[in-house]
Design a protein around this motif. Sequence first.
Motif, PDB file in Angstrom:
ATOM      1  N   LYS A 246     -48.620  38.989 -37.311  1.00 35.00           N
ATOM      2  CA  LYS A 246     -49.811  38.178 -37.578  1.00 35.00           C
ATOM      3  C   LYS A 246     -50.654  38.070 -36.323  1.00 35.00           C
TER       4      LYS A 246
ATOM      5  N   LYS B 296     -57.687  43.487 -43.245  1.00 37.01           N
ATOM      6  CA  LYS B 296     -58.158  42.974 -41.955  1.00 37.01           C
ATOM      7  C   LYS B 296     -59.502  42.280 -42.083  1.00 37.01           C
TER       8      LYS B 296
ATOM      9  N   GLU C 247     -52.499  46.572 -44.857  1.00 39.63           N
ATOM     10  CA  GLU C 247     -53.030  45.453 -44.077  1.00 39.63           C
ATOM     11  C   GLU C 247     -54.485  45.221 -44.438  1.00 39.63           C
TER      12      GLU C 247
ATOM     13  N   LEU D 162     -51.775  40.848 -46.785  1.00 36.96           N
ATOM     14  CA  LEU D 162     -51.085  42.101 -47.066  1.00 36.96           C
ATOM     15  C   LEU D 162     -51.188  42.406 -48.550  1.00 36.96           C
TER      16      LEU D 162
ATOM     17  N   VAL E 133     -55.395  40.837 -39.032  1.00 39.11           N
ATOM     18  CA  VAL E 133     -54.791  41.009 -40.347  1.00 39.11           C
ATOM     19  C   VAL E 133     -54.773  39.653 -41.047  1.00 39.11           C
TER      20      VAL E 133
ATOM     21  N   PRO F 204     -43.935  41.073 -43.974  1.00 30.84           N
ATOM     22  CA  PRO F 204     -45.228  40.746 -43.373  1.00 30.84           C
ATOM     23  C   PRO F 204     -45.452  41.525 -42.088  1.00 30.84           C
ATOM     24  N   ALA F 205     -46.679  41.974 -41.913  1.00 25.71           N
ATOM     25  CA  ALA F 205     -47.036  42.624 -40.655  1.00 25.71           C
ATOM     26  C   ALA F 205     -47.192  41.567 -39.578  1.00 25.71           C
TER      27      ALA F 205
END
Length: 437
Positions: A92, A6, A4, A76, A73, A89-90
Amino acid sequence: MPIELKMPALSPTMEEGTLAKWLVKEGDTVRSGDILAEIETDKATMEFEAVDEGTIAKVLVPEGTDGVKVGTVIALIAGEGEDASSSAPAPKAEAAPAPAPAPTPDPAAKGYGVTPTQPEEKVSAAPVPAAGDRVKASPLAKRLAEAKGIDLSTIKGSGPGGRIVKADLDTAQPGAAPAPWSDTAPVAAAQPAAPAAPSAPVQPFATDIPHEAVKLSNMRKTIARRLTEAKSTIPHIYLTVDVRLDALLKLRAELNSALTGRGVKLSVNDMLIKALAVSLRQVPECNVSFTPNELIKYSRADIAVAVSIPGGLITPIVTGADAKGIAAISTEMHELAARAKEGKLQPHEYQGGTASISNMGMFGIKQFDAVINPPQGMIMAIGAGEKRPYIVDDALSVATVMSATGSFDHRAIDGADGARLMQAFKALVESPLGMVA
């Protein structure tokens, strides 16, 4: 698992920023040290470097997005051996401010100090908080309520989840609001913050005159907020002296002739920076900052120099200018001003300072009153040098004279002490060998 990427905190007090520009795209391979994006803070546009190696798998926050919270975030990165196209995807994070603000320092003090915070309390789930519960309100609503003396616990919020917003305060009656400072609240000794200034309700702008509406940058918003705070909360006192420049101009020419081989060319402003720094050491009562509980007395003179850049004003700092030679000040100021105009200053290079100097003489301005840059206690405004009739040794002659006006925080600096500083500054400029001795 993808890494991630950030939103970084590019200064100790940064809470959010604008993702101005992506310099990479999905599928690009990046290595540690590569520049990934440009982040616009309240004072500069700074480059964001990669720490990890891999491939940009997904860009989650598009360029141009305002108000991206630190820790959000934004992209990626697929690590070595991972398939970038199949990286999941993490979650959002929201780029816009969350409905319930975290207990962070007041934005009005961003980059200039730490404001006191109250102990964390449990947030009420009801739209109207009960007594003793922490109020759910936007930062702007809190500042307006504080300025108007409105008790937020008596207001029913119309925002998400019952959050109190600015519109809810328009019809509210003043009440007992908590004081902005407490005797037991912690105060940052080196960088004290001023209380928030009262803000007038913003009215919708309408005109039938042909015009262009330009979105305010983070820098312009910060300048507007801090100038309003300074003029609303600091009692300014202004002291002006006329200063002969002939001796300083003569010394400058001689020094520049001697410095030709070193590639250094001194400006009048470089010498005035030195004069102000030495003056502050001679009159330490003016090298101070005011806080509600303490008077901060500085042991060196860090001079913030106003530099006009596209979109606003920034004040790079010459640290310890009282102990540096004029040639060193000139070299440092030239480099700081160049990077300021490119938006590449680091936060520690423009945040802080013990006093400021603003020179508008190059525009032909004879005299002006500058606004103090809190938490500093004074600022020197420099006008244009011009030929004027002047009494020298009881005889009328013509001299090159400039007007210098000091703006002082009258809470911290008495008029007599401000006058002594102006007297010391005038003496150093008119007998400039005292600056190089």
